[in-house]
Design an enzyme around this catalytic site. Structure first.
Site, PDB file in Angstrom:
ATOM      1  N   CYS A   1       0.857  -1.178   0.000  1.00  0.00           N
ATOM      2  CA  CYS A   1       0.000   0.000   0.000  1.00  0.00           C
ATOM      3  C   CYS A   1       0.901   1.238   0.000  1.00  0.00           C
ATOM      4  CB  CYS A   1      -0.899  -0.007   1.235  1.00  0.00           C
ATOM      5  SG  CYS A   1      -1.858   1.513   1.406  1.00  0.00           S
TER       6      CYS A   1
ATOM      7  N   HIS B   1      -3.271  -2.517  -5.388  1.00  0.00           N
ATOM      8  CA  HIS B   1      -3.332  -3.655  -6.315  1.00  0.00           C
ATOM      9  C   HIS B   1      -4.207  -3.342  -7.524  1.00  0.00           C
ATOM     10  CE1 HIS B   1      -6.977  -4.825  -3.954  1.00  0.00           C
ATOM     11  NE2 HIS B   1      -7.369  -5.285  -5.117  1.00  0.00           N
ATOM     12  N   GLU B   2      -5.180  -2.453  -7.385  1.00  0.00           N
ATOM     13  CA  GLU B   2      -6.010  -2.078  -8.532  1.00  0.00           C
ATOM     14  C   GLU B   2      -5.149  -1.419  -9.617  1.00  0.00           C
ATOM     15  OE1 GLU B   2      -8.623  -1.903  -4.821  1.00  0.00           O
ATOM     16  OE2 GLU B   2      -6.614  -1.221  -5.354  1.00  0.00           O
TER      17      GLU B   2
ATOM     18  N   VAL C   1       2.786 -16.958 -23.205  1.00  0.00           N
ATOM     19  CA  VAL C   1       3.562 -16.351 -22.132  1.00  0.00           C
ATOM     20  C   VAL C   1       4.135 -17.495 -21.309  1.00  0.00           C
ATOM     21  CG1 VAL C   1       3.462 -14.908 -20.068  1.00  0.00           C
ATOM     22  CG2 VAL C   1       2.125 -14.287 -22.084  1.00  0.00           C
ATOM     23  N   GLU C   2       5.430 -17.484 -21.100  1.00  0.00           N
ATOM     24  CA  GLU C   2       6.070 -18.545 -20.309  1.00  0.00           C
ATOM     25  C   GLU C   2       5.717 -18.299 -18.843  1.00  0.00           C
ATOM     26  OE1 GLU C   2       8.081 -20.740 -17.933  1.00  0.00           O
ATOM     27  OE2 GLU C   2       9.009 -18.749 -18.032  1.00  0.00           O
ATOM     28  N   SER C   3       5.137 -19.299 -18.190  1.00  0.00           N
ATOM     29  CA  SER C   3       4.526 -19.086 -16.874  1.00  0.00           C
ATOM     30  C   SER C   3       5.522 -18.796 -15.751  1.00  0.00           C
ATOM     31  CB  SER C   3       3.617 -20.254 -16.493  1.00  0.00           C
ATOM     32  OG  SER C   3       4.338 -21.449 -16.407  1.00  0.00           O
TER      33      SER C   3
ATOM     34  N   ASP D   1      -0.879  -5.246   0.337  1.00  0.00           N
ATOM     35  CA  ASP D   1      -2.187  -5.103  -0.300  1.00  0.00           C
ATOM     36  C   ASP D   1      -2.397  -6.373  -1.112  1.00  0.00           C
ATOM     37  OD1 ASP D   1      -4.567  -3.927  -1.074  1.00  0.00           O
ATOM     38  OD2 ASP D   1      -3.656  -2.620  -2.579  1.00  0.00           O
TER      39      ASP D   1
END
Length: 120
Positions: free
Chosen positions: A52, A93-94, A74-76, A59
């Site tokens: 945060c 996080h938004e 996309v390689e995980s 957060d």
């Protein structure tokens, strides 16, 4: 990993120091063995954290990333390392979800333009 399609990967199958920041993280891709077939890839991150920016406290979020791959996946492992790099990043996080989406779209656009140049 004896398949040459994986030769350019620097993270999968190798010990890697986690990136210190999202900007330092490298998201790798690999050729899609099912290119031409429309299907959904779902990647979940049930324990996403950022800091945060006001309190410095964690957060938390549960992220779900869905995409329909084209010529590339996309390689995980690299995606997990990228998401983990937000752990010490100061943002709600938004806001992080928007940054993640923009980064993945930019990656997709770069790959699409490379494929278009390759086919010319």
């Amino acid at each position: 990993m004896s398949d040459p399609v994986y030769d350019d990967l620097k993270q999968l199958g190798h010990p890697v120091t986690p990136p210190a920041t999202p900007e330092a993280a490298v998201i790798e891709t690999v050729r899609n063995p099912q290119a031409g077939l429309a299907y959904l890839v779902r990647f979940t991150c049930p324990e996403f954290t950022a800091l945060c920016p006001l309190t410095g406290q964690p957060d938390f979020a549960h992220l779900v990333i869905d995409y329909v791959p084209g010529d590339w996946l996309v390689e995980s492992k690299s995606l997990k390392l990228y998401l983990g790099s937000f752990r010490n990043h100061g943002a709600f996080h938004e806001d992080c979800t928007i940054a993640i989406g923009k980064r993945l779209v930019a990656l997709q656009n770069r790959l699409a333009s490379e494929v278009a140049r390759w086919w010319r």
